[in-house]
Design an enzyme around this catalytic site. Structure first.
Site, mmCIF file in Angstrom:
data_model
loop_
_atom_site.group_PDB
_atom_site.id
_atom_site.type_symbol
_atom_site.label_atom_id
_atom_site.label_comp_id
_atom_site.label_asym_id
_atom_site.label_seq_id
_atom_site.Cartn_x
_atom_site.Cartn_y
_atom_site.Cartn_z
ATOM 1 N N GLY A 19 41.588 16.504 104.039
ATOM 2 C CA GLY A 19 40.228 16.692 104.106
ATOM 3 C C GLY A 19 39.612 17.757 105.232
ATOM 4 O O GLY A 19 38.445 17.573 105.667
ATOM 5 N N ARG A 99 44.156 17.561 91.164
ATOM 6 C CA ARG A 99 44.214 17.586 89.731
ATOM 7 C C ARG A 99 43.479 18.428 89.018
ATOM 8 O O ARG A 99 42.405 18.853 89.428
ATOM 9 C CB ARG A 99 43.732 15.994 89.302
ATOM 10 C CG ARG A 99 44.636 14.839 89.479
ATOM 11 C CD ARG A 99 45.846 14.986 88.599
ATOM 12 N NE ARG A 99 46.925 13.976 89.010
ATOM 13 C CZ ARG A 99 47.887 14.414 89.891
ATOM 14 N NH1 ARG A 99 48.188 15.866 90.342
ATOM 15 N NH2 ARG A 99 48.639 13.528 89.989
ATOM 16 N N ASN A 115 35.818 26.027 94.314
ATOM 17 C CA ASN A 115 37.384 25.334 94.446
ATOM 18 C C ASN A 115 37.910 26.283 95.684
ATOM 19 O O ASN A 115 37.552 27.611 95.626
ATOM 20 C CB ASN A 115 38.234 25.632 93.343
ATOM 21 C CG ASN A 115 39.589 25.268 93.517
ATOM 22 O OD1 ASN A 115 39.793 24.041 94.008
ATOM 23 N ND2 ASN A 115 40.400 26.009 93.254
ATOM 24 N N HIS A 117 41.368 27.579 97.482
ATOM 25 C CA HIS A 117 42.932 27.615 97.224
ATOM 26 C C HIS A 117 43.541 28.445 98.123
ATOM 27 O O HIS A 117 42.851 29.483 98.398
ATOM 28 C CB HIS A 117 42.794 28.226 95.680
ATOM 29 C CG HIS A 117 44.376 28.637 95.414
ATOM 30 N ND1 HIS A 117 45.141 27.544 94.744
ATOM 31 C CD2 HIS A 117 45.152 29.525 95.450
ATOM 32 C CE1 HIS A 117 46.264 27.818 94.687
ATOM 33 N NE2 HIS A 117 46.461 29.252 94.838
ATOM 34 N N VAL A 153 42.167 29.369 82.441
ATOM 35 C CA VAL A 153 43.271 29.391 83.342
ATOM 36 C C VAL A 153 43.063 28.750 84.710
ATOM 37 O O VAL A 153 42.081 29.144 85.391
ATOM 38 C CB VAL A 153 43.610 31.044 83.428
ATOM 39 C CG1 VAL A 153 44.918 31.020 84.243
ATOM 40 C CG2 VAL A 153 43.716 31.534 82.324
ATOM 41 N N HIS A 181 44.579 27.418 106.424
ATOM 42 C CA HIS A 181 43.473 26.617 106.773
ATOM 43 C C HIS A 181 42.209 27.078 107.745
ATOM 44 O O HIS A 181 41.046 26.856 107.138
ATOM 45 C CB HIS A 181 44.160 25.400 107.338
ATOM 46 C CG HIS A 181 44.244 24.052 106.209
ATOM 47 N ND1 HIS A 181 45.562 23.980 105.987
ATOM 48 C CD2 HIS A 181 43.421 23.610 105.410
ATOM 49 C CE1 HIS A 181 45.555 22.907 104.941
ATOM 50 N NE2 HIS A 181 44.217 22.911 104.621
ATOM 51 N N GLU A 184 40.008 28.876 105.587
ATOM 52 C CA GLU A 184 39.429 28.077 104.457
ATOM 53 C C GLU A 184 38.372 27.504 105.352
ATOM 54 O O GLU A 184 36.888 27.582 104.415
ATOM 55 C CB GLU A 184 40.287 27.334 104.065
ATOM 56 C CG GLU A 184 41.400 27.836 103.134
ATOM 57 C CD GLU A 184 42.229 26.704 102.529
ATOM 58 O OE1 GLU A 184 42.983 27.006 101.473
ATOM 59 O OE2 GLU A 184 42.333 25.380 103.032
HETATM 60 C C1 GRF Z 1 43.754 23.573 101.490
HETATM 61 O O1 GRF Z 1 44.610 24.360 101.593
HETATM 62 C C2 GRF Z 1 43.115 23.928 99.665
HETATM 63 O O2 GRF Z 1 43.251 25.388 99.560
HETATM 64 C C3 GRF Z 1 44.026 23.488 98.825
HETATM 65 O O3 GRF Z 1 44.376 22.224 99.330
HETATM 66 C C4 GRF Z 1 44.320 22.357 100.836
HETATM 67 C C5 GRF Z 1 43.461 21.017 101.121
HETATM 68 O O4 GRF Z 1 43.334 21.046 102.531
HETATM 69 N N1 GRF Z 1 43.487 23.294 97.445
HETATM 70 P P1 GRF Z 1 42.379 19.910 103.201
HETATM 71 O O5 GRF Z 1 42.502 18.352 102.517
HETATM 72 O O6 GRF Z 1 40.978 20.476 102.884
HETATM 73 O O7 GRF Z 1 42.644 19.679 104.464
#
Ligand code: GRF
Length: 218
Positions: A19, A99, A115, A117, A153, A181, A184
């Site tokens: 999270g 999922r 999403n 990734h 895909v 991370h 992200e």
């Molecule tokens: C992240 O690296 C995201 O890219 C991938 O799953 C991970 C989730 O991390 N889909 P978190 O649960 O947000 O710490």
């Protein structure tokens, strides 16, 4: 791809794990200028640490494990869709949701499911080992992608934001994952902000980012 009526956009987040992206999004949304609010967090796992993070931000959570739906993913996704619609969610964010969502679910929120990734797509998409695969392949630059999710895909949707990370000789999956991370946590709130500001314009699979409106400018 836009906020309605000047209200903050209602966001629902799907999670399965730690999270940290949810935390980053909630932190961004704690600022009154941020154009979105997280109103609901759905998890397919009872033990997801993300649930505690959501609770810490005062966000409503619900656990929707597959077993409750007789292991029928379509039934579970229908229930998730209905729960999100009940909370008047306009934008869905998959933040570490592990999922693949049914086409029926994806079709219920057109151009409104994001999403995140942990790779620079289209490299190392379609699985849960993107960071390991990047290291095994020997890339010198890794990173993260925020994309639209749509039927077809897995990890193949149009790209909204990418951020790069240099790979170090000393990296192992844990160290590289941590630096990805960190990117992200910037990329996801940025993509949400762009979506809510109506700044994303799709031309086929290419997403163009439009100018900030007068009120959005610092
Ligand atoms: C992240 O690296 C995201 O890219 C991938 O799953 C991970 C989730 O991390 N889909 P978190 O649960 O947000 O710490």
């Amino acid at each position: 791809m836009t906020a309605r009526g000047g209200q903050r956009v209602r966001v629902g987040v799907l999670v399965s794990g730690r999270g940290s992206n949810l935390d980053a999004l909630c932190r961004a949304a704690a600022s009154p200028e941020f154009p979105a609010q997280v109103v609901l967090v759905l998890s397919n796992r009872r033990d997801a640490a993300a649930l505690e993070i959501a609770a810490g931000w005062g966000v409503v959570t619900e656990v929707m494990p597959l077993g409750r739906y007789e292991n029928d993913a379509r039934a579970r996704d229908r229930a998730m869709r209905d729960r999100l619609l009940l909370s008047e969610v306009e934008l869905v964010v998959c933040a570490g949701y592990n999922r693949i969502l049914t086409d029926e679910f994806l079709g219920a929120f057109p151009d409104a499911i994001l999403n995140v990734h942990p790779s620079l797509l289209p490299a190392f998409g379609g699985g849960m080992r993107a960071v390991e695969e990047a290291l095994e392949y020997g890339v010198k630059v890794a990173g993260c992608t925020v994309q639209f999710l749509e039927p077809g895909v897995p990890d193949g949707g149009p790209i909204i934001v990418q951020r790069a990370v240099a790979v170090l000789d000393s990296d192992d999956p844990a160290s590289l994952r941590e630096r990805i991370h960190e990117q992200e946590w910037i990329a996801l709130p940025e993509a949400v902000r762009l979506w809510c500001g109506g700044r994303l314009r799709r031309e086929g699979r290419v997403v163009r980012v439009g100018e900030a409106s007068e009120e959005e400018r610092p």
